[in-house]
Enzyme design. Structure first.
Site, short mmCIF file in Angstrom:
data_model
loop_
_atom_site.label_atom_id
_atom_site.label_comp_id
_atom_site.label_asym_id
_atom_site.label_seq_id
_atom_site.Cartn_x
_atom_site.Cartn_y
_atom_site.Cartn_z
N GLU A 93 -98.74 -31.07 -20.72
CA GLU A 93 -98.37 -31.57 -22.03
C GLU A 93 -99.44 -31.20 -23.05
O GLU A 93 -100.63 -31.15 -22.73
CB GLU A 93 -98.22 -33.10 -21.98
CG GLU A 93 -97.10 -33.52 -21.04
CD GLU A 93 -96.96 -35.02 -20.87
OE1 GLU A 93 -95.84 -35.46 -20.56
OE2 GLU A 93 -97.95 -35.75 -21.05
N CYS A 127 -105.87 -34.01 -12.92
CA CYS A 127 -107.33 -34.09 -13.14
C CYS A 127 -107.99 -34.65 -11.89
O CYS A 127 -107.46 -35.53 -11.23
CB CYS A 127 -107.61 -35.01 -14.33
SG CYS A 127 -109.35 -35.08 -14.80
N CYS A 131 -110.37 -41.20 -13.50
CA CYS A 131 -110.71 -42.35 -14.36
C CYS A 131 -109.60 -43.38 -14.26
O CYS A 131 -108.42 -43.06 -14.40
CB CYS A 131 -110.90 -41.90 -15.81
SG CYS A 131 -112.27 -40.73 -16.00
N CYS A 134 -106.88 -43.93 -17.13
CA CYS A 134 -106.22 -42.74 -17.66
C CYS A 134 -105.03 -42.35 -16.79
O CYS A 134 -105.15 -42.21 -15.58
CB CYS A 134 -107.23 -41.59 -17.71
SG CYS A 134 -106.51 -40.04 -18.26
N GLY A 172 -106.66 -32.99 -17.80
CA GLY A 172 -107.71 -32.26 -17.10
C GLY A 172 -109.09 -32.45 -17.70
O GLY A 172 -109.26 -32.95 -18.81
N CYS A 347 -104.28 -41.20 -26.42
CA CYS A 347 -105.42 -40.97 -25.53
C CYS A 347 -105.21 -41.66 -24.18
O CYS A 347 -104.90 -42.83 -24.11
CB CYS A 347 -106.68 -41.52 -26.19
SG CYS A 347 -108.14 -41.29 -25.19
#
Length: 374
Positions: A93, A127, A131, A134, A172, A347
């Site tokens: 995306e 990724c 985290c 996220c 990523g 975010c």
């Protein structure tokens, strides 16, 4: 089995092929420009290339290895998310965010400039960093994008809006895909894109060895560091990858980077209720950063469907946190206005096939990250 054709925007591959075939590299930007202006062209449509170039392009390259699978427009009216399907069937995306810098104020006066768009690009499918706040981290890591796949996001997006700024804040960890990142930035700053390096921001969780190299390889970029906590143990709790990058060593690397680059560093700090948003955390962060030239960007946490183990900090806590950093430590601190939450484009929300969605109210005037440099 036939090898998959490469993207014509894979700059190191096409340069090597042209060199091997004795074709002048000066034709490459002309090919790129023609494709950008004529998305459905055939190789033969491109004028004035040597005949050997047409044969080489037919045999080894595609004008685009990816397609725009779907387009989501946010009801904030300023955010568009593109879901892009890659040649290997995976999806990434990218998000177009439209700003009007003349709406903002600087030193009490309206800012110069006007409307323009920032593109948030992905550098990997998924990724590795994991985290916990996220959505992309929940996908795990699938693969790195090639330089061409990164550039094709810009090519696709430029058909929706004129892109002036690029932020590597999509899916990523950009510095974990270092050579493709550097190649892609070199393409972006050269003809025909000609985006100023000062309008390109690379965000990282803090890959120390790569930060040390970055300024030498591509000077004048903006560096944004996802710090998210002022002490190592909280960082490790919410960002498992931080174990490999101790805070003290990271700060030393940033000090060195700043000395070489003479540029402000952007500090990204996601506000997690009861985890890193207390007054004591603001003081710890202030002490950590007081010798640096930084802009701290406080980011309201975006819940991510059923994945959320965190809550959003109250406005009161965010304001208090900002006030401590500004008033007591003289650190420039902004609170990010989130865009595109209803299309999971904000975010920490980029993840393919995310279930739960939220709506968002209409947009207020927005300040872009690179406007904070001044």
């Amino acid at each position: 089995m036939q090898m998959a054709l490469k993207s014509v925007f894979d700059s190191s591959v096409i340069r090597a092929e042209f060199d091997n075939a004795g074709i002048n590299n000066r034709f490459i930007p002309l090919i790129w420009k023609y494709i950008i202006q004529n998305p459905d062209c055939n190789w033969e449509d491109i004028p004035s290339l040597p005949s050997s170039a047409y044969a080489l392009l037919r045999a080894k390259f595609k004008a685009s290895t990816s397609v725009v699978h779907s387009v989501l427009e946010s009801n904030d009216g300023v955010t568009t998310k593109l879901l892009i399907k890659l040649q290997n069937g995976a999806f990434v995306e990218c998000v177009i965010m439209r700003y009007d810098s003349s709406l903002g104020k600087y030193n009490g006066k309206p800012r110069p400039g006007g409307r323009r768009s920032t593109l948030c690009v992905s550098s990997q499918v998924g990724c590795k960093m994991g985290c916990t706040f996220c959505a992309t981290g929940s996908m795990g890591f699938k693969n790195n994008l090639s330089c061409g796949e990164i550039i094709e996001q810009l090519v696709h997006a430029s058909r929706f809006s004129t892109i002036r700024n690029v932020v590597f804040m999509g899916m990523g960890e950009p510095l974990n895909n270092y050579s493709a990142l550097v190649d892609a930035i070199r393409v972006m700053i050269a003809s025909p894109f000609q985006i100023s390096p000062r309008k390109i921001t690379v965000s990282t969780v803090g890959i120390i060895h790569a930060i040390t190299k970055l300024h030498n390889d591509v000077p004048n970029l903006n560096l944004a560091v996802s710090l998210h906590a002022p002490v190592q143990d909280i960082r490790c709790q919410i960002m498992p990858a931080a174990r490999a990058f101790p805070l003290e060593k990271l700060m030393n690397a940033l000090r060195e980077y700043q000395k070489k680059s003479q540029q402000k560093i952007f500090i990204e700090y996601i506000m997690l209720d009861g985890v890193n948003d207390g007054e004591q955390h603001a003081h710890q962060l202030g002490k950590l950063l007081e010798t640096f030239q930084v802009v701290v960007n406080l980011i309201p946490f975006n819940p991510i469907g059923s994945l959320s183990q965190f809550s959003t900090s109250t406005n009161q806590k965010v304001t208090r946190f900002q006030k401590i950093l500004r008033d007591l430590y003289d650190i420039r601190t902004t609170v990010r206005k989130e865009m595109g939450q209803d299309i999971s484009g904000a975010c920490g929300q980029l993840v393919v096939n995310l279930p739960a969605k939220r709506s968002v109210s209409s947009a207020a005037p927005l300040t872009d990250i690179e406007d904070l440099r001044r």
